[in-house]
Design a protein around this motif. Structure first.
Motif, PDB file in Angstrom:
ATOM      1  N   ARG A  18      -8.736   4.261  -2.459  1.00  0.00           N
ATOM      2  CA  ARG A  18      -9.121   4.841  -1.164  1.00  0.00           C
ATOM      3  C   ARG A  18      -9.224   3.714  -0.141  1.00  0.00           C
ATOM      4  O   ARG A  18     -10.284   3.397   0.364  1.00  0.00           O
ATOM      5  CB  ARG A  18     -10.422   5.630  -1.286  1.00  0.00           C
ATOM      6  CG  ARG A  18     -10.358   6.761  -2.304  1.00  0.00           C
ATOM      7  CD  ARG A  18     -11.652   7.565  -2.374  1.00  0.00           C
ATOM      8  NE  ARG A  18     -11.847   8.350  -1.152  1.00  0.00           N
ATOM      9  CZ  ARG A  18     -12.895   8.205  -0.332  1.00  0.00           C
ATOM     10  NH1 ARG A  18     -13.804   7.274  -0.565  1.00  0.00           N
ATOM     11  NH2 ARG A  18     -13.007   8.960   0.745  1.00  0.00           N
ATOM     12  N   LEU A  19      -8.075   3.132   0.159  1.00  0.00           N
ATOM     13  CA  LEU A  19      -8.020   1.945   1.009  1.00  0.00           C
ATOM     14  C   LEU A  19      -8.278   2.292   2.469  1.00  0.00           C
ATOM     15  O   LEU A  19      -7.773   3.278   2.992  1.00  0.00           O
ATOM     16  CB  LEU A  19      -6.641   1.295   0.884  1.00  0.00           C
ATOM     17  CG  LEU A  19      -6.401   0.022   1.689  1.00  0.00           C
ATOM     18  CD1 LEU A  19      -7.262  -1.116   1.168  1.00  0.00           C
ATOM     19  CD2 LEU A  19      -4.923  -0.351   1.647  1.00  0.00           C
ATOM     20  N   GLU A  35      -7.051  -0.504  -5.382  1.00  0.00           N
ATOM     21  CA  GLU A  35      -7.981   0.381  -4.666  1.00  0.00           C
ATOM     22  C   GLU A  35      -7.302   1.710  -4.382  1.00  0.00           C
ATOM     23  O   GLU A  35      -6.164   1.725  -3.909  1.00  0.00           O
ATOM     24  CB  GLU A  35      -8.443  -0.271  -3.356  1.00  0.00           C
ATOM     25  CG  GLU A  35      -9.278   0.595  -2.450  1.00  0.00           C
ATOM     26  CD  GLU A  35     -10.562   1.083  -3.104  1.00  0.00           C
ATOM     27  OE1 GLU A  35     -10.785   2.323  -3.121  1.00  0.00           O
ATOM     28  OE2 GLU A  35     -11.334   0.234  -3.613  1.00  0.00           O
ATOM     29  N   LYS A  82      -3.082  -1.186  -9.791  1.00  0.00           N
ATOM     30  CA  LYS A  82      -3.697  -0.468  -8.677  1.00  0.00           C
ATOM     31  C   LYS A  82      -5.058  -1.098  -8.399  1.00  0.00           C
ATOM     32  O   LYS A  82      -5.928  -1.117  -9.262  1.00  0.00           O
ATOM     33  CB  LYS A  82      -3.847   1.013  -9.018  1.00  0.00           C
ATOM     34  CG  LYS A  82      -4.337   1.866  -7.858  1.00  0.00           C
ATOM     35  CD  LYS A  82      -4.352   3.335  -8.252  1.00  0.00           C
ATOM     36  CE  LYS A  82      -4.761   4.229  -7.101  1.00  0.00           C
ATOM     37  NZ  LYS A  82      -4.721   5.677  -7.497  1.00  0.00           N
ATOM     38  N   ALA A 133      -3.644   3.772  -0.884  1.00  0.00           N
ATOM     39  CA  ALA A 133      -4.008   2.990  -2.062  1.00  0.00           C
ATOM     40  C   ALA A 133      -3.369   1.615  -1.974  1.00  0.00           C
ATOM     41  O   ALA A 133      -2.318   1.443  -1.359  1.00  0.00           O
ATOM     42  CB  ALA A 133      -3.568   3.700  -3.339  1.00  0.00           C
ATOM     43  N   SER A 159       0.851  -1.191   0.000  1.00  0.00           N
ATOM     44  CA  SER A 159       0.000   0.000   0.000  1.00  0.00           C
ATOM     45  C   SER A 159       0.883   1.236   0.000  1.00  0.00           C
ATOM     46  O   SER A 159       2.049   1.192   0.411  1.00  0.00           O
ATOM     47  CB  SER A 159      -0.938   0.010   1.209  1.00  0.00           C
ATOM     48  OG  SER A 159      -0.195   0.072   2.416  1.00  0.00           O
ATOM     49  N   TYR A 178     -10.349  -6.665   1.536  1.00  0.00           N
ATOM     50  CA  TYR A 178     -10.112  -5.266   1.871  1.00  0.00           C
ATOM     51  C   TYR A 178     -11.401  -4.452   1.846  1.00  0.00           C
ATOM     52  O   TYR A 178     -12.397  -4.839   1.216  1.00  0.00           O
ATOM     53  CB  TYR A 178      -9.082  -4.646   0.918  1.00  0.00           C
ATOM     54  CG  TYR A 178      -9.574  -4.409  -0.496  1.00  0.00           C
ATOM     55  CD1 TYR A 178     -10.128  -3.181  -0.857  1.00  0.00           C
ATOM     56  CD2 TYR A 178      -9.476  -5.401  -1.459  1.00  0.00           C
ATOM     57  CE1 TYR A 178     -10.584  -2.957  -2.150  1.00  0.00           C
ATOM     58  CE2 TYR A 178      -9.922  -5.188  -2.747  1.00  0.00           C
ATOM     59  CZ  TYR A 178     -10.477  -3.959  -3.093  1.00  0.00           C
ATOM     60  OH  TYR A 178     -10.930  -3.745  -4.363  1.00  0.00           O
ATOM     61  N   SER A 179     -11.368  -3.331   2.542  1.00  0.00           N
ATOM     62  CA  SER A 179     -12.486  -2.376   2.512  1.00  0.00           C
ATOM     63  C   SER A 179     -11.933  -1.011   2.136  1.00  0.00           C
ATOM     64  O   SER A 179     -10.760  -0.709   2.370  1.00  0.00           O
ATOM     65  CB  SER A 179     -13.189  -2.312   3.867  1.00  0.00           C
ATOM     66  OG  SER A 179     -12.304  -1.838   4.870  1.00  0.00           O
ATOM     67  N   ASN A 180     -12.793  -0.184   1.548  1.00  0.00           N
ATOM     68  CA  ASN A 180     -12.366   1.162   1.166  1.00  0.00           C
ATOM     69  C   ASN A 180     -13.049   2.216   2.027  1.00  0.00           C
ATOM     70  O   ASN A 180     -13.860   1.897   2.920  1.00  0.00           O
ATOM     71  CB  ASN A 180     -12.585   1.409  -0.329  1.00  0.00           C
ATOM     72  CG  ASN A 180     -14.049   1.334  -0.736  1.00  0.00           C
ATOM     73  OD1 ASN A 180     -14.946   1.451   0.096  1.00  0.00           O
ATOM     74  ND2 ASN A 180     -14.290   1.142  -2.017  1.00  0.00           N
ATOM     75  N   ARG A 191     -11.681  -9.076  -9.071  1.00  0.00           N
ATOM     76  CA  ARG A 191     -12.220  -8.388  -7.898  1.00  0.00           C
ATOM     77  C   ARG A 191     -13.695  -8.715  -7.739  1.00  0.00           C
ATOM     78  O   ARG A 191     -14.443  -8.728  -8.722  1.00  0.00           O
ATOM     79  CB  ARG A 191     -12.035  -6.881  -8.029  1.00  0.00           C
ATOM     80  CG  ARG A 191     -12.473  -6.127  -6.770  1.00  0.00           C
ATOM     81  CD  ARG A 191     -12.109  -4.667  -6.836  1.00  0.00           C
ATOM     82  NE  ARG A 191     -13.099  -3.886  -7.535  1.00  0.00           N
ATOM     83  CZ  ARG A 191     -13.314  -2.584  -7.342  1.00  0.00           C
ATOM     84  NH1 ARG A 191     -12.586  -1.918  -6.453  1.00  0.00           N
ATOM     85  NH2 ARG A 191     -14.211  -1.942  -8.042  1.00  0.00           N
ATOM     86  N   TYR A 205     -10.052  -9.653  -3.669  1.00  0.00           N
ATOM     87  CA  TYR A 205      -9.328  -9.565  -4.937  1.00  0.00           C
ATOM     88  C   TYR A 205      -8.435 -10.781  -5.047  1.00  0.00           C
ATOM     89  O   TYR A 205      -7.582 -11.015  -4.182  1.00  0.00           O
ATOM     90  CB  TYR A 205      -8.491  -8.288  -5.008  1.00  0.00           C
ATOM     91  CG  TYR A 205      -7.702  -8.163  -6.292  1.00  0.00           C
ATOM     92  CD1 TYR A 205      -8.320  -7.770  -7.477  1.00  0.00           C
ATOM     93  CD2 TYR A 205      -6.343  -8.477  -6.329  1.00  0.00           C
ATOM     94  CE1 TYR A 205      -7.598  -7.671  -8.664  1.00  0.00           C
ATOM     95  CE2 TYR A 205      -5.611  -8.380  -7.513  1.00  0.00           C
ATOM     96  CZ  TYR A 205      -6.258  -7.987  -8.675  1.00  0.00           C
ATOM     97  OH  TYR A 205      -5.548  -7.895  -9.846  1.00  0.00           O
TER      98      TYR A 205
END
Length: 456
Positions: free
Chosen positions: A192-193, A190, A188, A164, A149, A207-209, A224, A217
């Protein structure tokens, strides 16, 4: 084979043996890493930036800690041969894959305020990313996938902006000369990780944003998949299968890592990643929440604000929920997944075991916070009672007094290695003792103790 040998000519026998040997060598070539890891675990300790073999007669020196590159499990390490472009004095992090083939490291140029992430192997090296954004490598896989990230550095005071998520795959180009054949392809995932964990056994990132959307993913298939809009989610523990709690590790290695728990609209759900199905847990009030899914008996424990709750999964929901006990102030628990046993110290300082919702008292007057698993065992636990540390190889076995000290306070990082127990005392001194509590010897001061593998 002897029967056949009496009927075959010597040449045929030789050819047969040779073929068997060749097959065995071929099998070994493909399976040597797994075999070496399983059979060559060594007990290591670190002290004053130096790593030692803790179980050797003289605690032999291995390397400086600054020369060791660790895998994501923080147990497997490699004494690195650093490329010329890596300035060790500017390192912020370094990683190696579990098989020791691929490396990644971030260096920081404090004058230019630039972070640069590199990857390399014996086939070559390449720059993955460079800029003012800080880097955080989550893992490096055996196949050369670097998951990391980046976080925006807003100002010199250290305020951080958006993060990200990226996946970089190392690619081998055999048309180039040896030593320059490696390059990277970065995607890339995400922009807005919020949080992310790697389920490496399934090639998945969960993962969540910042929009509170939860995804998986698959970095092997580059696929995804959206799961749900969530308030929060809990990955499986990196230490215990089917325990779900707030994590400090980025990678979960278990092959059983096939599920997670999330909350949405105040309701919690157990989500099976393989079956794409939810189990409704319901509302859970309190803090320090964790969940334990007992797969064999299809039931679940919920720990929240010191309360232990039990329920049975029926018709897609957790039913028959009931409180079964209250934990001590330090909320000390151990889950033995192979036996489906939850063990804890309750508010009455009783060492308690529970199976399928039925509790039994194992011992009275146990110090709150002193319960821990014994490393390198399937079911071993250790705890303190009346200023004595005890070892119990399994719940049905008799306990053994390991040591007694007036200032004994904890049992973290207790290991069984070659039929001896290794543990710290309150002063940070490492001791070794036989399983029966005899032949106690002091090894020396220690900052960290672990059972791991040095790759060569």
């Amino acid at each position: 084979f002897k029967k056949l040998g009496s009927k075959l000519r010597k040449k045929a026998v030789f050819c047969c043996i040779l073929a068997v040997v060749m097959i065995m060598v071929t099998m070994a070539a493909y399976g040597i890493y797994k075999l070496s890891v399983r059979k060559n675990y060594i007990l290591y300790m670190s002290y004053n930036d130096k790593i030692f073999n803790a179980a050797s007669i003289d605690s032999s020196y291995v390397c400086d800690e600054s020369d060791a590159v660790f895998a994501a499990d923080r147990k497997t390490f490699y004494i690195a041969r650093w490329p010329e472009f890596i300035d060790k004095s500017r390192l912020t992090e370094s990683f190696v894959s579990q098989n020791g083939k691929y490396f990644a490291a971030t260096v920081y140029d404090s004058d230019a305020k630039i972070y640069t992430l590199y990857a390399w192997s014996e086939d070559g090296s390449f720059e993955i990313s460079s800029g003012r954004n800080s880097k955080n490598v989550k893992t490096v896989t055996n196949e050369g996938v670097i998951i990391f990230s980046e976080t925006e550095v807003v100002n010199l005071e250290g305020n951080m902006g958006d993060s990200a998520l990226f996946v970089c795959t190392a690619v081998l180009d055999k048309s180039k000369e040896k030593g320059s054949q490696l390059y990277g392809v970065t995607d890339k995932i995400e922009g807005r990780l919020k949080s992310a964990y790697v389920y490496s056994g399934s090639d998945l990132i969960v993962y969540s944003n910042m929009d509170n959307k939860l995804f998986t993913y698959n970095y092997d298939k580059k696929d995804r998949k959206p799961i749900a809009s969530v308030d929060s989610f809990y990955s499986m523990s990196a230490e215990t299968p089917y325990l779900y709690e707030a994590q400090t590790s980025d990678e979960i290695f278990f092959a059983e890592a096939d599920s997670l728990i999330y909350s949405a609209g105040g309701v919690y759900y157990f989500y099976d990643l393989e079956d794409d199905k939810n189990v409704v847990i319901g509302k859970v009030n309190g803090t320090n929440i964790s969940f334990i899914y007992e797969k064999k008996n299809n039931c679940m424990y919920i720990i929240s604000s010191g309360q232990v709750e039990y329920g049975v999964i029926e018709e897609g929901a957790l039913k028959q929920r009931r409180n079964i006990d209250e934990l001590g102030n330090l909320e000390n628990t151990v889950y033995i997944d192979s036996k489906g046993q939850l063990i804890f110290i309750n508010s009455s300082n009783q060492l308690t075991a529970v199976h399928k919702g039925i509790t039994r008292i194992l011992k009275e007057q146990v110090a709150d916070g002193s319960l821990n698993r014994v490393g390198n065992t399937n079911e071993g636990i250790t705890y303190i009672s009346e200023k004595t540390q005890y070892y119990k190889p399994d719940l049905s076995a008799a306990e053994t007094a390991v040591c007694s000290e007036p200032d004994l306070t904890g049992t973290a990082d207790t290991y069984l290695y070659k039929n001896r127990l290794y543990y710290y005392n309150a002063a940070g001194e490492l001791y070794s003792v036989k399983k029966n509590g005899e032949d106690r010897t002091i090894i020396g001061n220690v900052d960290r103790l672990w059972l791991g593998t040095q790759l060569k």
